[in-house]
Design a protein around this motif. Structure first.
Motif, mmCIF file in Angstrom:
data_model
loop_
_atom_site.group_PDB
_atom_site.id
_atom_site.type_symbol
_atom_site.label_atom_id
_atom_site.label_comp_id
_atom_site.label_asym_id
_atom_site.label_seq_id
_atom_site.Cartn_x
_atom_site.Cartn_y
_atom_site.Cartn_z
ATOM 1 N N LYS A 5 -3.478 -91.302 15.273
ATOM 2 C CA LYS A 5 -4.363 -90.527 14.990
ATOM 3 C C LYS A 5 -5.634 -90.969 14.117
ATOM 4 O O LYS A 5 -6.650 -91.165 14.435
ATOM 5 C CB LYS A 5 -4.170 -89.014 14.697
ATOM 6 N N MET A 6 -4.891 -91.592 12.833
ATOM 7 C CA MET A 6 -5.851 -92.218 12.017
ATOM 8 C C MET A 6 -6.522 -93.417 12.583
ATOM 9 O O MET A 6 -7.691 -94.068 12.349
ATOM 10 C CB MET A 6 -5.019 -92.519 10.716
ATOM 11 N N LEU A 7 -5.692 -94.261 13.152
ATOM 12 C CA LEU A 7 -5.704 -95.558 13.955
ATOM 13 C C LEU A 7 -7.130 -95.284 14.967
ATOM 14 O O LEU A 7 -7.949 -95.980 14.968
ATOM 15 C CB LEU A 7 -4.742 -96.304 14.355
ATOM 16 N N ALA A 8 -6.986 -94.322 15.688
ATOM 17 C CA ALA A 8 -7.877 -93.750 16.782
ATOM 18 C C ALA A 8 -9.154 -93.576 16.095
ATOM 19 O O ALA A 8 -10.306 -94.026 16.621
ATOM 20 C CB ALA A 8 -7.362 -92.798 17.680
ATOM 21 N N HIS A 9 -9.093 -92.843 15.128
ATOM 22 C CA HIS A 9 -10.511 -92.309 14.540
ATOM 23 C C HIS A 9 -11.105 -93.508 13.688
ATOM 24 O O HIS A 9 -12.192 -93.760 13.990
ATOM 25 C CB HIS A 9 -10.138 -91.274 13.401
ATOM 26 N N LEU A 10 -10.371 -94.271 13.269
ATOM 27 C CA LEU A 10 -10.840 -95.587 12.541
ATOM 28 C C LEU A 10 -11.359 -96.608 13.591
ATOM 29 O O LEU A 10 -12.395 -97.233 13.507
ATOM 30 C CB LEU A 10 -9.859 -96.527 11.681
ATOM 31 N N LEU A 42 -12.639 -107.678 20.691
ATOM 32 C CA LEU A 42 -11.390 -107.378 20.323
ATOM 33 C C LEU A 42 -10.870 -105.828 19.997
ATOM 34 O O LEU A 42 -10.081 -105.313 20.370
ATOM 35 C CB LEU A 42 -10.824 -108.202 19.052
ATOM 36 N N LEU A 43 -11.659 -105.065 19.389
ATOM 37 C CA LEU A 43 -11.787 -103.545 19.038
ATOM 38 C C LEU A 43 -11.468 -103.070 20.437
ATOM 39 O O LEU A 43 -10.750 -102.125 20.623
ATOM 40 C CB LEU A 43 -12.648 -103.339 18.339
ATOM 41 N N ALA A 44 -12.521 -103.335 21.314
ATOM 42 C CA ALA A 44 -12.725 -102.593 22.634
ATOM 43 C C ALA A 44 -11.275 -102.867 23.393
ATOM 44 O O ALA A 44 -10.905 -102.025 23.969
ATOM 45 C CB ALA A 44 -13.982 -102.981 23.441
ATOM 46 N N ALA A 45 -10.979 -104.203 23.276
ATOM 47 C CA ALA A 45 -9.542 -104.601 24.114
ATOM 48 C C ALA A 45 -8.229 -103.545 23.589
ATOM 49 O O ALA A 45 -7.659 -103.103 24.271
ATOM 50 C CB ALA A 45 -9.201 -106.013 23.895
ATOM 51 N N HIS A 73 -12.478 -95.658 16.548
ATOM 52 C CA HIS A 73 -13.743 -95.235 17.105
ATOM 53 C C HIS A 73 -14.930 -95.485 16.173
ATOM 54 O O HIS A 73 -16.059 -95.798 16.577
ATOM 55 C CB HIS A 73 -13.641 -93.753 17.412
ATOM 56 N N ILE A 74 -14.874 -95.225 14.955
ATOM 57 C CA ILE A 74 -15.782 -95.700 14.174
ATOM 58 C C ILE A 74 -16.260 -97.102 13.912
ATOM 59 O O ILE A 74 -17.316 -97.431 14.157
ATOM 60 C CB ILE A 74 -15.086 -95.008 12.409
ATOM 61 N N GLY A 75 -15.117 -98.044 14.004
ATOM 62 C CA GLY A 75 -15.444 -99.339 14.139
ATOM 63 C C GLY A 75 -16.142 -99.900 15.215
ATOM 64 O O GLY A 75 -17.109 -100.560 15.314
ATOM 65 N N LEU A 76 -15.877 -98.978 16.580
ATOM 66 C CA LEU A 76 -16.580 -99.274 17.591
ATOM 67 C C LEU A 76 -18.225 -98.940 17.483
ATOM 68 O O LEU A 76 -18.837 -99.702 18.036
ATOM 69 C CB LEU A 76 -16.037 -98.690 19.061
ATOM 70 N N TYR A 77 -18.224 -97.598 17.038
ATOM 71 C CA TYR A 77 -19.607 -97.408 16.731
ATOM 72 C C TYR A 77 -20.274 -98.194 15.910
ATOM 73 O O TYR A 77 -21.491 -98.756 16.169
ATOM 74 C CB TYR A 77 -19.763 -96.002 16.296
ATOM 75 N N VAL A 78 -19.698 -98.689 14.677
ATOM 76 C CA VAL A 78 -20.426 -99.505 13.769
ATOM 77 C C VAL A 78 -20.924 -100.893 14.493
ATOM 78 O O VAL A 78 -21.890 -101.413 14.322
ATOM 79 C CB VAL A 78 -19.711 -99.751 12.437
ATOM 80 N N LEU A 79 -19.869 -101.561 15.184
ATOM 81 C CA LEU A 79 -20.055 -102.674 15.925
ATOM 82 C C LEU A 79 -21.201 -102.575 16.850
ATOM 83 O O LEU A 79 -21.554 -103.628 17.444
ATOM 84 C CB LEU A 79 -18.828 -103.320 16.194
ATOM 85 N N MET A 80 -21.086 -101.512 17.877
ATOM 86 C CA MET A 80 -21.913 -101.288 18.792
ATOM 87 C C MET A 80 -23.431 -101.158 18.341
ATOM 88 O O MET A 80 -24.480 -101.567 18.939
ATOM 89 C CB MET A 80 -21.724 -99.943 19.726
ATOM 90 N N PHE A 81 -23.591 -100.588 17.023
ATOM 91 C CA PHE A 81 -25.024 -100.769 16.490
ATOM 92 C C PHE A 81 -25.328 -101.945 15.676
ATOM 93 O O PHE A 81 -26.274 -102.607 15.770
ATOM 94 C CB PHE A 81 -25.146 -99.543 15.292
ATOM 95 N N GLY A 82 -24.123 -102.733 15.205
ATOM 96 C CA GLY A 82 -24.277 -103.849 14.297
ATOM 97 C C GLY A 82 -24.525 -105.197 15.272
ATOM 98 O O GLY A 82 -25.371 -105.990 14.748
ATOM 99 N N VAL A 83 -23.820 -105.034 16.264
ATOM 100 C CA VAL A 83 -23.978 -106.619 17.190
ATOM 101 C C VAL A 83 -25.605 -106.565 17.615
ATOM 102 O O VAL A 83 -25.937 -107.632 17.293
ATOM 103 C CB VAL A 83 -23.090 -106.549 18.337
ATOM 104 N N PRO A 84 -26.034 -105.620 18.140
ATOM 105 C CA PRO A 84 -27.484 -105.690 18.622
ATOM 106 C C PRO A 84 -28.409 -105.751 17.375
ATOM 107 O O PRO A 84 -29.422 -106.614 17.463
ATOM 108 C CB PRO A 84 -27.666 -104.597 19.426
ATOM 109 N N ILE A 85 -28.219 -105.103 16.389
ATOM 110 C CA ILE A 85 -29.097 -105.339 15.450
ATOM 111 C C ILE A 85 -28.925 -106.608 14.672
ATOM 112 O O ILE A 85 -30.088 -107.238 14.362
ATOM 113 C CB ILE A 85 -28.779 -104.167 14.306
#
Length: 175
Positions: free
Chosen positions: A82-87, A149-152, A89-101
């Motif tokens: 559960k902790m890995l799942a939450h982390l 990689l995180l999405a995979a 998801h946070i990582g995916l959001y950070v990178l979905m913002f971070g990569v385009p910015i």
């Protein structure tokens, strides 16, 4: 009350972003080693348009998520999963913002404007700086690979839930 599955809007945003991110990544791979040409410049513009679209959609998605909570993780899941799942998801959001910015910052630093859909000029986020542009390019590429990689890993976890755990985690996002 916590929902049993994701809302239709959340599911549409999720799968649309999957397609846009994969498309942007595929475009980047296709033009990366291409010699400078009108075709390469057009592919770069398409890549930027996809990136800016991802940026806007992840903002919409995050706002939607704040108002519409995700279904709870299965009770049988170990605490560390559960902790890995939450982390994750946070990582995916950070990178979905971070990569385009990061890409937008890179374009600004390299002196190449971002003109969304060829119609809407977006402001430069920083001044022209070729050295910083090179550094931002490396960061943009590194974060893009990290996102992939995180999405995979995210997809692999969903498949594990479906085929091994035989729970409804994947079905909640499929509809």
């Amino acid at each position: 009350m916590t929902p049993v599955r994701y809302t239709l809007t959340a599911r549409i945003l999720h799968w649309l972003m999957v397609l846009l991110i994969l498309g942007a990544f595929a475009l980047a791979l296709s033009f990366d080693d291409m010699p400078l040409s009108p075709r390469k410049l057009q592919y770069i513009n398409y890549h930027k348009w996809l990136g800016i679209t991802v940026l806007w959609l992840v903002a919409v998605r995050l706002l939607w998520r704040l108002k519409h909570p995700a279904p709870e993780l299965p009770a049988h899941m170990p605490k560390h999963e559960k902790m890995l799942a939450h982390l994750g998801h946070i990582g995916l959001y950070v990178l979905m913002f971070g990569v385009p910015i990061g890409g937008w910052l890179m374009s600004s630093a390299k002196g190449f404007p971002v003109v969304y859909l060829g119609l809407i000029p977006l402001p430069d986020l920083i001044g022209k700086n070729e050295e910083l542009g090179k550094l931002l390019k490396e960061g943009h590429e590194l974060f893009a690979w990290g996102l992939l990689l995180l999405a995979a890993g995210h997809a692999a976890a969903a498949l594990k839930h479906h085929f091994i755990d035989k729970d409804d985690v994947l079905r909640r996002m499929l509809g």
